[in-house]
Design an enzyme around this catalytic site. Structure first.
Site, PDB file in Angstrom:
ATOM      1  N   CYS A   2      22.560  32.706   7.905  1.00 16.17           N
ATOM      2  CA  CYS A   2      22.770  31.532   7.072  1.00 16.17           C
ATOM      3  C   CYS A   2      23.454  30.447   7.890  1.00 16.17           C
ATOM      4  O   CYS A   2      24.337  30.723   8.688  1.00 16.17           O
ATOM      5  CB  CYS A   2      23.611  31.791   5.829  1.00 16.17           C
ATOM      6  SG  CYS A   2      22.905  32.979   4.707  1.00 16.17           S
ATOM      7  N   ARG A  27      19.412  30.392  12.261  1.00 13.06           N
ATOM      8  CA  ARG A  27      20.333  31.325  11.621  1.00 13.06           C
ATOM      9  C   ARG A  27      19.729  31.963  10.370  1.00 13.06           C
ATOM     10  O   ARG A  27      20.329  32.860   9.768  1.00 13.06           O
ATOM     11  CB  ARG A  27      21.622  30.603  11.239  1.00 13.06           C
ATOM     12  CG  ARG A  27      22.354  30.024  12.424  1.00 13.06           C
ATOM     13  CD  ARG A  27      23.603  29.320  11.981  1.00 13.06           C
ATOM     14  NE  ARG A  27      24.582  30.254  11.500  1.00 13.06           N
ATOM     15  CZ  ARG A  27      25.523  30.819  12.243  1.00 13.06           C
ATOM     16  NH1 ARG A  27      25.604  30.525  13.504  1.00 13.06           N
ATOM     17  NH2 ARG A  27      26.381  31.659  11.726  1.00 13.06           N
ATOM     18  N   TRP A  73      19.568  33.239   5.128  1.00 13.37           N
ATOM     19  CA  TRP A  73      19.021  34.536   5.521  1.00 13.37           C
ATOM     20  C   TRP A  73      19.459  35.482   4.420  1.00 13.37           C
ATOM     21  O   TRP A  73      20.645  35.757   4.261  1.00 13.37           O
ATOM     22  CB  TRP A  73      19.593  34.960   6.871  1.00 13.37           C
ATOM     23  CG  TRP A  73      18.945  36.175   7.426  1.00 13.37           C
ATOM     24  CD1 TRP A  73      17.788  36.236   8.148  1.00 13.37           C
ATOM     25  CD2 TRP A  73      19.408  37.524   7.332  1.00 13.37           C
ATOM     26  NE1 TRP A  73      17.507  37.530   8.499  1.00 13.37           N
ATOM     27  CE2 TRP A  73      18.482  38.346   8.011  1.00 13.37           C
ATOM     28  CE3 TRP A  73      20.521  38.126   6.742  1.00 13.37           C
ATOM     29  CZ2 TRP A  73      18.627  39.724   8.111  1.00 13.37           C
ATOM     30  CZ3 TRP A  73      20.665  39.496   6.834  1.00 13.37           C
ATOM     31  CH2 TRP A  73      19.726  40.289   7.517  1.00 13.37           C
ATOM     32  N   ASN A  97      28.088  31.363   3.661  1.00 10.54           N
ATOM     33  CA  ASN A  97      27.537  32.301   4.639  1.00 10.54           C
ATOM     34  C   ASN A  97      28.457  33.506   4.656  1.00 10.54           C
ATOM     35  O   ASN A  97      29.662  33.364   4.865  1.00 10.54           O
ATOM     36  CB  ASN A  97      27.509  31.629   6.024  1.00 10.54           C
ATOM     37  CG  ASN A  97      27.169  32.610   7.130  1.00 10.54           C
ATOM     38  OD1 ASN A  97      26.517  33.616   6.894  1.00 10.54           O
ATOM     39  ND2 ASN A  97      27.611  32.317   8.335  1.00 10.54           N
ATOM     40  N   GLY A  98      27.895  34.695   4.405  1.00  8.04           N
ATOM     41  CA  GLY A  98      28.713  35.910   4.409  1.00  8.04           C
ATOM     42  C   GLY A  98      28.324  36.804   3.251  1.00  8.04           C
ATOM     43  O   GLY A  98      27.257  36.636   2.662  1.00  8.04           O
ATOM     44  N   GLU A 477      14.283  45.595  27.007  1.00  4.58           N
ATOM     45  CA  GLU A 477      14.324  44.185  26.616  1.00  4.58           C
ATOM     46  C   GLU A 477      12.912  43.587  26.538  1.00  4.58           C
ATOM     47  O   GLU A 477      12.607  42.808  25.635  1.00  4.58           O
ATOM     48  CB  GLU A 477      15.222  43.417  27.606  1.00  4.58           C
ATOM     49  CG  GLU A 477      15.253  41.904  27.445  1.00  4.58           C
ATOM     50  CD  GLU A 477      15.751  41.388  26.096  1.00  4.58           C
ATOM     51  OE1 GLU A 477      16.170  42.186  25.244  1.00  4.58           O
ATOM     52  OE2 GLU A 477      15.666  40.163  25.888  1.00  4.58           O
ATOM     53  N   LYS A 481      11.279  41.961  23.153  1.00  3.83           N
ATOM     54  CA  LYS A 481      10.707  40.609  23.059  1.00  3.83           C
ATOM     55  C   LYS A 481       9.328  40.674  22.407  1.00  3.83           C
ATOM     56  O   LYS A 481       9.014  39.873  21.546  1.00  3.83           O
ATOM     57  CB  LYS A 481      10.582  39.946  24.445  1.00  3.83           C
ATOM     58  CG  LYS A 481      11.871  39.531  25.097  1.00  3.83           C
ATOM     59  CD  LYS A 481      12.563  38.340  24.475  1.00  3.83           C
ATOM     60  CE  LYS A 481      13.567  38.686  23.438  1.00  3.83           C
ATOM     61  NZ  LYS A 481      14.927  38.918  23.735  1.00  3.83           N
ATOM     62  N   GLU A 484       9.599  41.566  18.577  1.00  5.44           N
ATOM     63  CA  GLU A 484      10.239  40.628  17.650  1.00  5.44           C
ATOM     64  C   GLU A 484       9.455  39.337  17.441  1.00  5.44           C
ATOM     65  O   GLU A 484       9.529  38.766  16.363  1.00  5.44           O
ATOM     66  CB  GLU A 484      11.705  40.353  18.009  1.00  5.44           C
ATOM     67  CG  GLU A 484      11.950  39.616  19.275  1.00  5.44           C
ATOM     68  CD  GLU A 484      13.434  39.437  19.569  1.00  5.44           C
ATOM     69  OE1 GLU A 484      14.252  39.455  18.653  1.00  5.44           O
ATOM     70  OE2 GLU A 484      13.765  39.264  20.762  1.00  5.44           O
ATOM     71  N   HIS A 500       8.083  63.577  28.447  1.00  2.00           N
ATOM     72  CA  HIS A 500       8.765  64.376  27.427  1.00  2.00           C
ATOM     73  C   HIS A 500       8.423  63.898  26.027  1.00  2.00           C
ATOM     74  O   HIS A 500       9.216  64.096  25.104  1.00  2.00           O
ATOM     75  CB  HIS A 500      10.281  64.322  27.671  1.00  2.00           C
ATOM     76  CG  HIS A 500      10.655  64.855  29.010  1.00  2.00           C
ATOM     77  ND1 HIS A 500      10.765  66.211  29.264  1.00  2.00           N
ATOM     78  CD2 HIS A 500      10.875  64.234  30.185  1.00  2.00           C
ATOM     79  CE1 HIS A 500      11.073  66.380  30.549  1.00  2.00           C
ATOM     80  NE2 HIS A 500      11.138  65.190  31.123  1.00  2.00           N
ATOM     81  N   LYS A 599      19.344  34.447  14.139  1.00  2.00           N
ATOM     82  CA  LYS A 599      19.897  34.472  15.487  1.00  2.00           C
ATOM     83  C   LYS A 599      21.304  35.041  15.539  1.00  2.00           C
ATOM     84  O   LYS A 599      21.681  35.715  16.472  1.00  2.00           O
ATOM     85  CB  LYS A 599      19.898  33.054  16.070  1.00  2.00           C
ATOM     86  CG  LYS A 599      20.312  33.062  17.518  1.00  2.00           C
ATOM     87  CD  LYS A 599      19.598  32.032  18.312  1.00  2.00           C
ATOM     88  CE  LYS A 599      19.880  32.172  19.787  1.00  2.00           C
ATOM     89  NZ  LYS A 599      19.114  33.265  20.389  1.00  2.00           N
TER      90      LYS A 599
HETATM   91  C1  F6R Z   1      16.944  39.429  20.485  1.00  2.00           C
HETATM   92  C2  F6R Z   1      18.201  38.868  20.047  1.00  2.00           C
HETATM   93  C3  F6R Z   1      19.185  39.760  19.396  1.00  2.00           C
HETATM   94  C4  F6R Z   1      20.606  39.403  19.842  1.00  2.00           C
HETATM   95  C5  F6R Z   1      21.623  40.230  19.047  1.00  2.00           C
HETATM   96  C6  F6R Z   1      23.046  39.982  19.513  1.00  2.00           C
HETATM   97  O1  F6R Z   1      16.132  38.480  21.091  1.00  2.00           O
HETATM   98  O2  F6R Z   1      18.441  37.693  20.184  1.00  2.00           O
HETATM   99  O3  F6R Z   1      18.903  41.090  19.650  1.00  2.00           O
HETATM  100  O4  F6R Z   1      20.733  39.656  21.203  1.00  2.00           O
HETATM  101  O5  F6R Z   1      21.515  39.906  17.694  1.00  2.00           O
HETATM  102  O6  F6R Z   1      23.400  38.651  19.359  1.00  2.00           O
HETATM  103  P1  F6R Z   1      24.610  38.019  20.141  1.00  2.00           P
HETATM  104  O7  F6R Z   1      24.315  38.089  21.585  1.00  2.00           O
HETATM  105  O8  F6R Z   1      24.709  36.630  19.630  1.00  2.00           O
HETATM  106  O9  F6R Z   1      25.829  38.850  19.793  1.00  2.00           O
END
Ligand code: F6R
Length: 604
Positions: A2, A27, A73, A97-98, A477, A481, A484, A500, A599
């Protein structure tokens, strides 16, 4: 999760709120809405992305010099229009937000006093509670209301009877932007960069009472708090797309600069973090273990950090997922250094993990991108990554910048603890300084190539990403990517573990992405794994340095300039990010706003 923005001044708040929400859309984008004070409170809300809200505003324009906005969100209640913020209770409107954990209790209290909620959200209760306590003074009503709330809440409040904007912060982020004859609140600095770079960072348990010329901060007991103004060196251009189709592509293109900026001023003849950390030799020599904690992409950076701390600095290190760590009650001894990594500096599980470490009296260091964020302020020491604002939900340039800090920090410890000799330190430092250019080169080599192959590779539904040693986190990673942003199933695995279990998945419908280590020993082992896959008709994609670009059986080889194994994560991640981007773009997805994601994960 949010995003909140609020404005008070002489201008029409609506365009400002909309621009602010656009900058905060990363967000959350389940719904959005704004309220402004005209003669009464005027509210427009829409489900889905902010374009829907803009459409509605075209049909029914509203105006006002005081306003609040929200992009959601969803936690409590479906992402529909009724549940969208702002929520109004007679004279009062709020954005939140929360999560309110004692929502049932508050609802019962309000019901006894004649209030009934219209939405399914916990947030609406905050509006009713403030309205219930309102007796001609909005600040006092808010001070009374916060004492009844449990959970986490960043709240923006307006009231038709007052020329005031109130911001409340408790365990969710909220900052105050200082303008000229106008002031702002927002979840973070990005939406306010076009108007100011001067901010007040609220602490948990603080309320800001704001009009167009004055800002007063109080604690929840009502005592006034004096705060220093912080300036932030990000610019508004950094938070714009600059001609790229998506922020994600722009941010991948900026990775070389992000690493360069992060290294800048931290390497002269040697690695110099003394200025920032102010640690003495005794403190450093006492560190006999490092625990790294983070979530998501930042956790994968932590895994690389663990590897280099152990293999370069020879310091025992572990890396933990924050959401697991915080409930494990791991015993930390006094000589452990606790490092948290976070782009946003607001991730709830990471923040709580650090709070646990602090309760054990362990020194805490944070590696954070967003200046003045909660994690940065709570940790004993902070090393900022200088990636600039990262807008796309999928993290890219923040990741390589986190790596840059981890490498700097590892070399810094190695020098003080003398676990590397001068020549080794010099060699590592020289290679680290070449990384920004090599990242740029990797981007150039691969951009067109991945765009050309996107139509073919977007047909597959499942992918395996396989890496060894320091490249194992990069396999994780790379897979993250792809899943997501392009919604294709991708699993990252340690290449040696393939036999395995995951090998059972291999047939011609499941390509394997192999990260070919630039090291003769690991190379041969990985080449054997490739044979195991190709003999089962699995397609092979390889990522390799140009020295190893001829990989037998690989249908596609994505290359990087030569580097040592130890620095390969910086370069190998670039083609994997571009690969995921190109497929998602080819499939027509909203790359910067992948479904269900936000995010900044400020709920647990
Ligand atoms: C993936 C991504 C998330 C963040 C995770 C941690 O692309 O962006 O997996 O890495 O939510 O977020 P931060 O780094 O802001 O604590």
């Amino acid at each position: 999760m949010c995003g909140i923005v609020g404005y008070i001044g002489k201008k029409n708040a609506v365009p400002l709120l909309i621009e602010g929400l656009k900058a905060l859309e990363y967000r959350g984008y389940d719904s959005s809405g704004i309220s402004v004070i005209d003669k009464k409170i005027e509210t427009i809300k829409a489900s889905g992305k902010i374009v829907n809200l803009i459409d509605k505003l075209f049909k029914r324009p509203i105006n006002g010099n005081i306003g609040i906005g929200h992009t959601r969100w969803a936690t409590h209640g479906e992402p529909n229009e009724i549940n969208a913020h702002p929520h109004q209770s007679r004279e009062v409107a709020i954005v939140h937000n929360g999560i309110i954990e004692n929502a049932k209790e508050i609802e019962a209290f309000l019901a006894k006093n004649g209030y009934k909620r219209k939405s399914q959200t916990d947030s609406e209760l905050i509006a009713h509670l403030i309205n219930y306590f309102y007796n001609g003074n909005l600040l006092n009503a808010c001070l009374k209301a916060v004492h009844m709330l449990n959970g986490s809440f960043a709240v923006g409040v307006i009231c038709r009877r007052e020329k005031k904007l109130i911001g409340i912060k408790y365990k969710s982020p909220l900052i105050v932007g200082i303008g000229n004859g106008e002031n702002f609140i927002a979840s973070d600095v990005a939406p306010l960069l076009p108007y100011t770079n001067r901010f007040l960072f609220l602490e948990d348990g603080e309320i800001a009472e704001i009009d167009e010329d004055n800002i007063r901060i109080f604690d929840f007991r009502g005592s006034e708090v004096k705060k220093d103004i912080s300036t932030v060196d990000w610019t508004k251009e950094q938070a714009e797309k600059g001609g790229y189709k998506h922020f994600m592509l722009k941010e991948i293109a900026e990775e070389g600069d992000a690493v360069r900026n992060t290294l800048l001023g931290r390497i002269d003849d040697n690695i110099s973090l003394e200025e920032e950390l102010k640690w003495n030799g005794k403190f450093i020599n006492n560190i006999n273990k490092v625990v790294l904690v983070a979530c998501g992409t930042s956790y994968y950076a932590a895994l690389v950090g663990r590897y280099i701390l152990q293999n370069v600095a020879h310091i025992p290190a572990t890396a933990e997922v924050a959401s697991e760590f915080r409930y494990e009650n791991i015993l930390l001894d006094r000589n452990t250094l606790f490092i948290v990594i976070s782009q946003s500096g607001e991730t709830a599980d990471t923040l709580e993990s650090m709070s646990y470490a602090k309760s054990q009296n362990i020194p805490t260091l944070s590696i954070v991108n967003v200046q003045g964020s909660s994690i940065a302020r709570m940790s004993d020491y902070v090393l900022y990554t200088h990636a600039g604002p990262e807008i796309s939900v999928a993290s890219t340039k923040a990741f390589v910048s986190q790596l840059a800090i981890l490498y700097l920090f590892t070399l810094f410890l190695s020098r003080t603890k003398r676990t590397l000799n001068n020549q080794q330190l010099k060699d590592y430092t020289e290679e680290l300084l070449k990384i920004p250019d090599k990242i740029n080169e990797t981007f150039e080599i691969n951009l067109q190539k991945v765009q050309n192959i996107a139509p073919y590779y977007s047909q597959f539904k499942n992918y395996l990403y396989l890496g060894r040693g320091i490249l194992y986190p990069i396999a994780l990673e790379g897979a993250l990517k792809l899943k997501e942003i392009s919604y294709l199933h991708a699993e990252g695995y340690a290449a040696g573990e393939m036999k395995h279990g995951p090998i059972a998945l291999i047939d011609k419908t499941t390509p394997s992405v192999f990260l070919i280590p630039p090291s003769p020993l690991l190379l041969n082992k990985t080449l054997s794994n490739i044979k195991e896959v190709s003999s089962r008709k699995g397609e092979i994609i390889a990522v390799a340095t140009d020295k190893y670009e001829k990989i037998e059986d690989a249908g596609l080889v994505l290359t990087t300039p030569s580097t040592d194994l130890i620095f390969s994560p910086f370069l190998y991640i670039v083609p994997l990010q571009l690969f995921a981007y190109s497929i998602a773009n080819y499939l027509g997805y909203d790359v910067d706003h992948p479904r269900n994601l936000a995010k900044s994960v400020t709920v647990e």
